[in-house]
Design a protein around this motif. Structure first.
Motif, mmCIF file in Angstrom:
data_model
loop_
_atom_site.group_PDB
_atom_site.id
_atom_site.type_symbol
_atom_site.label_atom_id
_atom_site.label_comp_id
_atom_site.label_asym_id
_atom_site.label_seq_id
_atom_site.Cartn_x
_atom_site.Cartn_y
_atom_site.Cartn_z
ATOM 1 N N GLU A 170 0.602 -0.797 -0.230
ATOM 2 C CA GLU A 170 -0.345 -0.526 -0.072
ATOM 3 C C GLU A 170 1.281 1.315 -0.167
ATOM 4 O OE1 GLU A 170 -2.600 -0.481 2.993
ATOM 5 O OE2 GLU A 170 -3.609 -2.391 2.788
ATOM 6 N N GLN A 171 1.848 1.479 0.603
ATOM 7 C CA GLN A 171 2.356 2.280 1.223
ATOM 8 C C GLN A 171 3.323 2.812 -0.676
ATOM 9 O OE1 GLN A 171 6.062 1.471 3.647
ATOM 10 N NE2 GLN A 171 6.978 3.632 2.951
ATOM 11 N N GLN A 172 3.707 1.784 -1.230
ATOM 12 C CA GLN A 172 4.121 2.025 -2.869
ATOM 13 C C GLN A 172 3.706 1.834 -3.451
ATOM 14 O OE1 GLN A 172 7.654 2.313 -3.030
ATOM 15 N NE2 GLN A 172 7.532 2.125 -1.046
ATOM 16 N N ASP A 173 2.542 1.343 -3.750
ATOM 17 C CA ASP A 173 1.064 1.758 -4.825
ATOM 18 C C ASP A 173 0.975 3.880 -5.006
ATOM 19 O OD1 ASP A 173 -1.080 1.282 -6.210
ATOM 20 O OD2 ASP A 173 -2.321 0.565 -4.664
ATOM 21 N N ASN A 174 1.567 3.710 -5.649
ATOM 22 C CA ASN A 174 1.372 5.589 -5.306
ATOM 23 C C ASN A 174 0.004 6.311 -5.885
ATOM 24 O OD1 ASN A 174 3.814 6.029 -4.301
ATOM 25 N ND2 ASN A 174 4.530 5.885 -5.956
ATOM 26 N N ASP A 175 -0.501 5.333 -6.945
ATOM 27 C CA ASP A 175 -1.608 5.971 -8.054
ATOM 28 C C ASP A 175 -2.874 5.204 -6.656
ATOM 29 O OD1 ASP A 175 -1.716 2.945 -8.557
ATOM 30 O OD2 ASP A 175 -1.503 3.168 -10.756
ATOM 31 N N GLY A 176 -2.892 4.274 -5.962
ATOM 32 C CA GLY A 176 -3.999 3.915 -5.535
ATOM 33 C C GLY A 176 -4.502 2.994 -6.032
ATOM 34 N N SER A 177 -4.419 2.738 -6.753
ATOM 35 C CA SER A 177 -5.023 1.331 -8.007
ATOM 36 C C SER A 177 -4.770 -0.261 -7.246
ATOM 37 C CB SER A 177 -4.080 1.506 -9.426
ATOM 38 O OG SER A 177 -2.961 0.753 -9.388
ATOM 39 N N GLY A 178 -4.398 -0.214 -6.650
ATOM 40 C CA GLY A 178 -4.462 -1.460 -6.087
ATOM 41 C C GLY A 178 -3.706 -2.638 -6.975
ATOM 42 N N ARG A 179 -2.586 -2.028 -6.831
ATOM 43 C CA ARG A 179 -1.725 -2.909 -8.150
ATOM 44 C C ARG A 179 -0.366 -1.699 -8.196
ATOM 45 N NH1 ARG A 179 -4.352 -6.276 -10.714
ATOM 46 N NH2 ARG A 179 -3.070 -6.802 -12.341
ATOM 47 N N LEU A 180 0.332 -2.576 -8.490
ATOM 48 C CA LEU A 180 2.131 -2.768 -8.252
ATOM 49 C C LEU A 180 2.129 -2.403 -9.856
ATOM 50 C CD1 LEU A 180 3.871 -3.823 -5.380
ATOM 51 C CD2 LEU A 180 2.862 -1.356 -5.863
ATOM 52 N N ASP A 181 3.516 -1.215 -10.841
ATOM 53 C CA ASP A 181 3.543 -1.768 -12.191
ATOM 54 C C ASP A 181 5.252 -1.474 -11.872
ATOM 55 O OD1 ASP A 181 4.617 0.713 -11.054
ATOM 56 O OD2 ASP A 181 3.143 2.403 -12.658
ATOM 57 N N GLN A 182 5.870 -1.458 -12.789
ATOM 58 C CA GLN A 182 6.740 -1.562 -12.763
ATOM 59 C C GLN A 182 7.740 -0.821 -12.288
ATOM 60 O OE1 GLN A 182 9.209 -0.878 -16.313
ATOM 61 N NE2 GLN A 182 9.441 -3.833 -16.761
ATOM 62 N N ASN A 183 7.619 0.234 -12.378
ATOM 63 C CA ASN A 183 8.055 1.689 -11.600
ATOM 64 C C ASN A 183 8.296 1.731 -10.248
ATOM 65 O OD1 ASN A 183 9.588 2.174 -14.131
ATOM 66 N ND2 ASN A 183 7.202 3.441 -14.363
ATOM 67 N N GLY A 214 6.648 -10.698 -12.631
ATOM 68 C CA GLY A 214 5.643 -11.058 -13.985
ATOM 69 C C GLY A 214 6.012 -9.289 -14.238
ATOM 70 N N LEU A 215 6.549 -8.835 -14.027
ATOM 71 C CA LEU A 215 6.783 -7.350 -14.422
ATOM 72 C C LEU A 215 7.881 -6.872 -15.528
ATOM 73 C CD1 LEU A 215 6.260 -5.511 -11.143
ATOM 74 C CD2 LEU A 215 3.954 -5.945 -13.225
ATOM 75 N N ASP A 216 8.441 -8.225 -15.995
ATOM 76 C CA ASP A 216 9.556 -7.736 -17.457
ATOM 77 C C ASP A 216 8.936 -6.361 -18.005
ATOM 78 O OD1 ASP A 216 8.163 -10.553 -17.224
ATOM 79 O OD2 ASP A 216 9.264 -11.185 -18.827
ATOM 80 N N ASP A 217 8.194 -6.456 -18.557
ATOM 81 C CA ASP A 217 7.313 -5.328 -19.430
ATOM 82 C C ASP A 217 6.675 -4.341 -18.788
ATOM 83 O OD1 ASP A 217 7.231 -7.533 -22.014
ATOM 84 O OD2 ASP A 217 6.200 -8.741 -21.567
ATOM 85 N N PRO A 218 7.114 -3.013 -19.087
ATOM 86 C CA PRO A 218 6.645 -2.265 -18.128
ATOM 87 C C PRO A 218 4.563 -1.841 -18.570
ATOM 88 C CG PRO A 218 8.116 -1.243 -19.888
ATOM 89 C CD PRO A 218 7.872 -3.274 -20.521
ATOM 90 N N GLY A 219 4.370 -2.369 -18.945
ATOM 91 C CA GLY A 219 2.936 -2.376 -19.396
ATOM 92 C C GLY A 219 2.406 -3.198 -18.587
ATOM 93 N N LYS A 220 2.443 -3.826 -17.645
ATOM 94 C CA LYS A 220 2.020 -4.727 -16.866
ATOM 95 C C LYS A 220 2.079 -4.148 -15.574
ATOM 96 C CE LYS A 220 3.533 -8.930 -18.996
ATOM 97 N NZ LYS A 220 4.254 -10.228 -18.832
ATOM 98 N N SER A 221 0.984 -5.209 -14.190
ATOM 99 C CA SER A 221 0.695 -4.928 -13.026
ATOM 100 C C SER A 221 0.893 -5.429 -12.496
ATOM 101 C CB SER A 221 0.342 -3.826 -13.168
ATOM 102 O OG SER A 221 -1.182 -4.206 -13.130
ATOM 103 N N ILE A 222 1.137 -6.389 -10.909
ATOM 104 C CA ILE A 222 0.126 -6.954 -10.059
ATOM 105 C C ILE A 222 -0.491 -6.768 -9.228
ATOM 106 C CG2 ILE A 222 2.062 -8.328 -10.962
ATOM 107 C CD1 ILE A 222 3.623 -7.402 -8.246
#
Length: 140
Positions: A36-49, A83-91
């Motif tokens: 949650e601390q790293q989910d900057n946009d509050g989407s409930g998902r983490l992207d590569q960045n 599973g985030l080896d492609d920039p468009g993915k998120s978990i």
């Protein structure tokens, strides 16, 4: 006497199981806070960045190491493992949690985990080749 030993062993097993469950619950709560601390946009998902920032954060590295998770694995490998080896993915959190569970112990020795990862990757590629072959055979 044997019955008493059996009961004592059963109680010990129950205590170990209870400790394991409590530790697992604590582990999941801590990881949830980290997520949650790293989910900057509050989407409930983490992207590569967001994952990269998480892995580079010294405080979070300390937490991960406390659970025997090595954040020092090569970044490309970690992104692939998550599973985030492609920039468009998120978990989502559950995906993040399950990968962290599988990474436990890597701070002591990551070789078995890396071998497992390589085997899984090989099996996926082999399955894709077989599927492509079957599809090509069906279209002829």
């Amino acid at each position: 006497l044997l019955t008493m030993k059996g009961m004592a062993l059963q109680q010990l097993d129950n205590l170990e199981l209870q400790d394991f469950v409590e530790e697992s619950s604590f582990f999941k709560r801590i990881l949830s806070d980290v997520f949650e601390q790293q989910d900057n946009d509050g989407s409930g998902r983490l992207d590569q960045n967001e994952l990269i920032r998480l892995l580079e954060n010294k405080d979070i590295q300390h937490v991960l190491k406390a659970f025997n998770i090595s954040p020092d694995l090569h970044r490309t490998s970690l992104l692939k493992i998550f599973g985030l080896d492609d920039p468009g993915k998120s978990i989502n959190f559950e995906q993040f949690y399950h990968v962290c569970q599988s990474l436990c112990g890597t701070s002591q020795d990551s070789r078995p985990f890396m071998i497992h990862t390589d085997v899984v990757q090989f099996l996926k590629e082999d399955l894709n080749r077989q599927t492509d072959s079957l599809v090509a055979g069906c279209s002829n």
